[in-house]
Write an enzyme that holds these catalytic residues in place. Structure first.
Site: not given
Ligand code: UT7
Length: 331
Positions: A113, A257, A287
């Site tokens: 990115c 970004h 993204n």
């Molecule tokens: O361009 C390169 C850089 N990339 C980025 O900048 C991405 C950086 N990371 C992020 O943007 C975030 O970490 C995400 C958007 C990917 C995830 O958000 P988060 O707030 O960090 O969520 P998490 O991974 O901690 O997941 C929280 C919960 C989990 O469930 P439990 O374990 O709490 O029951 C996940 O399984 O959300 C669940 N989850 C979803 N639920 C519904 C993960 N993806 C989804 C989804 N829909 N699509």
């Protein structure tokens, strides 16, 4: 001192829109979760027949037109991408053929990115150090949908396809202050495994077992990447402003970004950036990796966020981990 300016810019996204509602039918997710955690409402996705070079070619054509030059005037093509058409040859060579500009050097870079910022730094150095070069075409282009795991709800909701391109040229107006003022880039390979596409390279051979293990798709430790993104982007913005004796008050528009609205919000708060200065288009783009910054600059320009003489600060973060920032005084 000679300046390198953005002489022309253009962007292109595929026609096909993939909404959050569409994704609700593919994986266990909801529109509320995606919008609440990322800010993304929809993204553009290529048809199977559309390629990374097709997107890059369209964006390049627009940038050349905007710069009022023809493809024959291009002296070098640099493509930033993590989704090249093929392992080799470089997608830059494939776009060169489509543009019909022969015998010039062409190469790809892979800084994920942050790739576009890396590429403009390379292009700027070519232009400042090689008097034979007048115009360099820099393209950020991605078909992220080709490496997204459509069974992984944690990543498939994040990415989109698209391309942005700029023509960088040496400014003949020596009194002008316009141009790329500074670029700062960095990387930390210690975090390489946090965000990667493990297959496609020499480490993991192509075989049925590895296909079954879904090694050819994006893998991400979202939370860790999230924290690193905020830390590194804040630091590189502070460093580039400091070494140019500038503050955020001097900046008219910040183009971050476009990965996650919450990452952009955290940077805005930590750096004390007034929200209206922060340009955001990820709601409808998602993204797009190396294409994210040039698409955002082009759309910000078209929507009047950037005007002549404005100081634009752009900052990116991506797999590697890589990061970068550029200060550009708009011509
Ligand atoms: O361009 C390169 C850089 N990339 C980025 O900048 C991405 C950086 N990371 C992020 O943007 C975030 O970490 C995400 C958007 C990917 C995830 O958000 P988060 O707030 O960090 O969520 P998490 O991974 O901690 O997941 C929280 C919960 C989990 O469930 P439990 O374990 O709490 O029951 C996940 O399984 O959300 C669940 N989850 C979803 N639920 C519904 C993960 N993806 C989804 C989804 N829909 N699509």
């Amino acid at each position: 001192m000679a300046h390198v300016i953005i002489k022309g810019i253009g962007s292109h996204v595929p026609d096909c829109i993939l909404s959050n509602a569409d994704l609700e039918h593919r994986v266990d997710t909801t529109n509320e979760w995606i919008v609440g955690r990322t800010g993304i409402e929809s993204r553009r996705i290529c048809l199977d027949t559309e390629t990374t070079s097709d997107l890059g070619y369209e964006a390049a054509q627009k940038a050349l037109k905007h710069a009022h030059i023809s493809s024959c005037d291009v002296d070098l093509i640099i493509v930033a991408t993590v989704t090249p058409d093929m392992q080799f040859p470089a997608t830059a060579c494939i776009i060169q053929e489509k543009l019909k500009c022969t015998d010039i050097p062409c190469f790809d870079i892979n800084s994920a990115c942050s790739g576009f910022i890396y590429a403009i730094d390379i292009a700027r150095n070519f232009l400042l150090n090689n008097p034979m070069m007048k115009n360099v075409l820099v393209i950020g282009t991605e078909k992220m949908s080709s490496i997204v795991d459509w069974e992984d709800r944690a990543t498939c909701v994040l990415f989109g396809d698209g391309a942005g391109a700029v023509v960088l040229s040496r400014d003949t107006d020596r009194d002008s202050e316009a141009g790329i003022i500074d670029v700062l880039i960095g990387a930390d390979g210690h975090c390489a495994s946090m965000l990667c596409c493990p297959g496609w390279g020499a480490a993991i051979p192509v075989n049925v077992e590895n296909v079954k293990k879904r090694e050819y798709f994006i893998k991400m430790e979202g939370r860790e990447v999230f924290k690193e993104a905020i830390k590194r982007m804040c630091a590189v913005v502070e460093d580039i402003l400091l070494r140019n004796h500038l503050t955020i008050d001097d900046v008219a528009c910040v183009i971050p970004h476009q990965a996650n609205m919450r990452i952009i919000g955290a940077i805005t708060d930590r750096l004390g950036i007034p929200s209206p200065k922060m340009y955001v288009n990820l709601q409808h783009r998602g993204n797009t990796s190396a294409a994210s910054i040039p698409i955002a600059i082009d759309e910000a320009l078209q929507q009047g966020y950037i005007g002549p003489g404005d100081l634009v600060l752009t900052v990116a973060f991506g797999a590697g981990m890589t990061w970068g920032a550029a200060l550009i005084r708009w011509k």
